[in-house]
Design a protein around this motif. Structure first.
Motif, PDB file in Angstrom:
ATOM      1  N   ILE A 284       0.703  -1.443   0.084  1.00  0.00           N
ATOM      2  CA  ILE A 284      -0.102   0.009   0.232  1.00  0.00           C
ATOM      3  C   ILE A 284       0.916   1.385  -0.066  1.00  0.00           C
ATOM      4  CG2 ILE A 284      -1.680   1.176   1.408  1.00  0.00           C
ATOM      5  CD1 ILE A 284      -3.044  -0.627  -0.072  1.00  0.00           C
ATOM      6  N   ASN A 285       2.146   1.226   0.685  1.00  0.00           N
ATOM      7  CA  ASN A 285       2.821   2.184   0.608  1.00  0.00           C
ATOM      8  C   ASN A 285       3.410   2.548  -0.575  1.00  0.00           C
ATOM      9  OD1 ASN A 285       2.493   2.941   3.443  1.00  0.00           O
ATOM     10  ND2 ASN A 285       4.371   2.033   4.074  1.00  0.00           N
ATOM     11  N   ALA A 286       3.659   1.529  -1.375  1.00  0.00           N
ATOM     12  CA  ALA A 286       4.390   1.514  -2.586  1.00  0.00           C
ATOM     13  C   ALA A 286       3.527   2.176  -3.626  1.00  0.00           C
ATOM     14  CB  ALA A 286       4.801   0.348  -3.132  1.00  0.00           C
ATOM     15  N   ILE A 287       1.995   1.859  -3.360  1.00  0.00           N
ATOM     16  CA  ILE A 287       0.908   2.152  -4.360  1.00  0.00           C
ATOM     17  C   ILE A 287       0.690   3.759  -4.090  1.00  0.00           C
ATOM     18  CG2 ILE A 287      -1.571   2.430  -4.811  1.00  0.00           C
ATOM     19  CD1 ILE A 287      -1.462  -0.959  -4.141  1.00  0.00           C
ATOM     20  N   ASP A 288       0.847   4.158  -2.955  1.00  0.00           N
ATOM     21  CA  ASP A 288       0.406   5.556  -2.548  1.00  0.00           C
ATOM     22  C   ASP A 288       1.645   6.607  -2.848  1.00  0.00           C
ATOM     23  OD1 ASP A 288      -1.751   4.978  -1.272  1.00  0.00           O
ATOM     24  OD2 ASP A 288      -1.151   4.724   0.606  1.00  0.00           O
ATOM     25  N   ALA A 289       2.698   6.009  -3.027  1.00  0.00           N
ATOM     26  CA  ALA A 289       4.197   6.756  -3.320  1.00  0.00           C
ATOM     27  C   ALA A 289       4.192   6.905  -4.907  1.00  0.00           C
ATOM     28  CB  ALA A 289       5.429   5.937  -2.792  1.00  0.00           C
ATOM     29  N   GLN A 290       3.496   6.657  -5.563  1.00  0.00           N
ATOM     30  CA  GLN A 290       3.585   6.981  -7.157  1.00  0.00           C
ATOM     31  C   GLN A 290       2.355   6.720  -7.625  1.00  0.00           C
ATOM     32  OE1 GLN A 290       5.767   3.445  -8.074  1.00  0.00           O
ATOM     33  NE2 GLN A 290       4.141   2.007  -8.362  1.00  0.00           N
ATOM     34  N   GLY A 291       2.270   7.865  -8.994  1.00  0.00           N
ATOM     35  CA  GLY A 291       1.109   7.950  -9.900  1.00  0.00           C
ATOM     36  C   GLY A 291       0.490   6.684 -10.469  1.00  0.00           C
ATOM     37  N   GLU A 314       8.366   3.292  -8.113  1.00  0.00           N
ATOM     38  CA  GLU A 314       8.714   4.481  -9.017  1.00  0.00           C
ATOM     39  C   GLU A 314       8.500   5.717  -8.618  1.00  0.00           C
ATOM     40  OE1 GLU A 314       7.672   3.185 -12.990  1.00  0.00           O
ATOM     41  OE2 GLU A 314       9.019   1.503 -13.124  1.00  0.00           O
ATOM     42  N   GLY A 315       8.373   5.871  -7.407  1.00  0.00           N
ATOM     43  CA  GLY A 315       7.997   7.376  -6.471  1.00  0.00           C
ATOM     44  C   GLY A 315       9.111   8.181  -6.448  1.00  0.00           C
ATOM     45  N   ASP A 328       9.214   6.400  13.218  1.00  0.00           N
ATOM     46  CA  ASP A 328       8.390   6.829  14.248  1.00  0.00           C
ATOM     47  C   ASP A 328       6.941   6.796  14.202  1.00  0.00           C
ATOM     48  OD1 ASP A 328      10.995   7.055  15.378  1.00  0.00           O
ATOM     49  OD2 ASP A 328      11.305   9.340  15.067  1.00  0.00           O
ATOM     50  N   PRO A 329       6.218   6.479  15.183  1.00  0.00           N
ATOM     51  CA  PRO A 329       4.807   6.764  15.227  1.00  0.00           C
ATOM     52  C   PRO A 329       4.299   7.906  14.801  1.00  0.00           C
ATOM     53  CG  PRO A 329       5.355   5.382  17.207  1.00  0.00           C
ATOM     54  CD  PRO A 329       6.566   5.971  16.456  1.00  0.00           C
ATOM     55  N   PHE A 330       3.549   8.073  13.840  1.00  0.00           N
ATOM     56  CA  PHE A 330       2.651   9.542  13.408  1.00  0.00           C
ATOM     57  C   PHE A 330       3.659  10.148  12.739  1.00  0.00           C
ATOM     58  CE2 PHE A 330       1.035   8.518  18.026  1.00  0.00           C
ATOM     59  CZ  PHE A 330      -0.128   8.238  17.610  1.00  0.00           C
ATOM     60  N   PHE A 331       4.628   9.751  12.244  1.00  0.00           N
ATOM     61  CA  PHE A 331       5.556  10.560  11.272  1.00  0.00           C
ATOM     62  C   PHE A 331       5.073   9.826   9.854  1.00  0.00           C
ATOM     63  CE2 PHE A 331       9.090  10.890   8.295  1.00  0.00           C
ATOM     64  CZ  PHE A 331       9.353  12.157   8.557  1.00  0.00           C
ATOM     65  N   THR A 332       4.512  10.912   9.140  1.00  0.00           N
ATOM     66  CA  THR A 332       4.236  10.474   7.731  1.00  0.00           C
ATOM     67  C   THR A 332       4.119  11.638   6.749  1.00  0.00           C
ATOM     68  OG1 THR A 332       2.082   9.729   6.380  1.00  0.00           O
ATOM     69  CG2 THR A 332       1.867  11.517   8.540  1.00  0.00           C
ATOM     70  N   MET A 333       4.367  11.328   5.587  1.00  0.00           N
ATOM     71  CA  MET A 333       4.779  12.317   4.581  1.00  0.00           C
ATOM     72  C   MET A 333       3.452  12.201   3.645  1.00  0.00           C
ATOM     73  SD  MET A 333       8.731  11.513   3.290  1.00  0.00           S
ATOM     74  CE  MET A 333       8.475   9.670   3.355  1.00  0.00           C
ATOM     75  N   LYS A 334       2.270  11.482   3.885  1.00  0.00           N
ATOM     76  CA  LYS A 334       1.234  11.455   3.167  1.00  0.00           C
ATOM     77  C   LYS A 334       0.177  12.386   3.715  1.00  0.00           C
ATOM     78  CE  LYS A 334       1.549   6.494   2.741  1.00  0.00           C
ATOM     79  NZ  LYS A 334       0.992   5.153   3.089  1.00  0.00           N
TER      80      LYS A 334
END
Length: 391
Positions: A284-291, A314-315, A328-334
């Protein structure tokens, strides 16, 4: 390697033969001068005997005490008939000759002895230098391991404290959240004719659902269920995880390229539900990381008693400044991420004695490598060695 050793042995033997021949030729040449020049005075022969020091010293330096002693004895045997038969040999001259021969033998032995002692000292020095280098490498490795352990301890302490806090906070939030959700649903039914109220209620319900998912993740993170482990093929787990994220792949119009290899037939002793959660979170992270239209690569890996899989996307990759904090918990770039996905993965792998490594690819995107210990290797791994290696 064998050819190299054979070549070195051949060169060493050739050098020994060359040295022996050279020493023999010098001794024979000096002895021949003695025996072919009887008409010279005794002082000439005494001076000529000094030349014997050269082959004796070289033999001692080249072959040690044995070389010095043997060459001295050979010279003594060769020169003894000349000393006895030389005409006009006075007692003082005979005494000088014996002293000279004795010195040649003593110098040969002493030079060989000192040379051998020097070689022993050199070997000890080389051995000490090798041990010192190994010790430096070992200390460096232990230092890196200590830093890794300290980082893992700090991470575990943060997760433990956060887990306790999240459990209490989630319980306190879930009850009023349920009341709010029911109230909004009732308000929607009563004001179904009012478009503005209906739109507001829809937004409120979506946010309630999002909060409920967040609370559920908090509880899952704070109170993980007890692991129920069994032996299962890694390939089977990967296939089941891939099947679960197929809808997300189709919705995002992405292609998952799975590389098969013999590793997939290996068994791992894990909690299948938890490992599938790891697989799903990483994909899921890989899906969210790219278009849309991108490709995700899934491949099995095998390394030093561990087996697992690697996911490459390929993000845009991860900023080097963010890499130390990704677990770290709660650290996100989304924008709508909770920051608990990798923390949960971290905890599950820690419980299983596994490893995770996240690195930016050279071209673009991120490569995530997940490793689990093989059952035969697992008994050699302490529980606190199941560490998560950040890049």
């Amino acid at each position: 390697m064998q050819n190299f050793d054979h070549e070195q042995t051949t060169k060493s033997r050739a050098r020994i033969h060359f040295d022996l021949i050279s020493i023999g030729l010098v001794v024979v040449f000096l002895t021949a001068i003695h025996y072919t020049n009887y008409h010279y005075e005794m002082n000439f022969h005494i001076l000529l005997q000094f030349g014997y020091y050269l082959p004796v010293i070289y033999a001692a330096m080249r072959f040690g005490p044995v070389g010095g002693i043997v060459s001295g004895l050979i010279i003594t045997i060769l020169i003894l008939p000349f000393m006895i038969d030389f005409p006009g040999m006075t007692p003082s001259a005979m005494y000088t000759q014996w002293v000279e021969v004795g010195l040649i033998n003593v110098i040969g032995w002493l030079t060989g002895f000192l040379t051998e002692e020097e070689r022993k000292a050199k070997r000890k020095y080389q051995m000490a230098l090798t041990v010192q280098k190994e010790l430096v490498v070992k200390l460096k490795r232990e230092g890196q391991e200590r830093e890794r352990l300290e980082s893992e301890i700090r991470q575990t302490e943060r997760l433990t404290a956060l887990g306790h806090m999240s459990a209490g906070l989630a319980h306190e939030i879930r009850n009023p959240l349920g009341i709010m959700k029911v109230s909004i649903q009732m308000l929607t039914q009563e004001k179904c004719d009012d478009g503005v109220v209906t739109e507001y209620c829809r937004v409120l319900l979506e946010e309630c659902e999002r909060l409920n998912r967040l609370v559920s993740e908090f509880l899952s993170f704070a109170r993980p269920k007890e692991s129920v482990r069994e032996r299962i093929d890694l390939g089977k787990l990967l296939d089941e995880g891939v099947a679960l994220i197929q809808p997300a792949l189709r919705q995002s119009r992405m292609e998952l390229k799975q590389v098969r290899n013999p590793c997939e037939d290996q068994e791992v002793e894990v909690d299948s539900d938890q490992v599938k959660q790891v697989i799903i979170n990483i994909l899921i992270n890989a899906i969210d990381a790219q278009g849309e239209g991108r490709v995700i690569l899934l491949e099995e890996v095998h390394h030093d008693g561990f087996i697992g899989f690697a996911v490459s996307d390929e993000g845009p990759g991860i900023s080097p400044d963010a890499l130390p904090y990704i677990y770290d918990p709660f650290f996100t770039m989304k924008e709508k991420g909770t920051g608990l996905g990798l923390s949960v993965v971290h905890r599950i792998l820690y419980q299983h004695g596994g490893r995770i490594s996240i690195t930016n690819r050279s071209d673009r995107g991120v490569r995530v490598e997940i490793l689990l210990p093989l059952p035969s290797f697992k008994k050699h791994v302490f529980h606190n060695e199941g560490l998560v290696n950040s890049p």
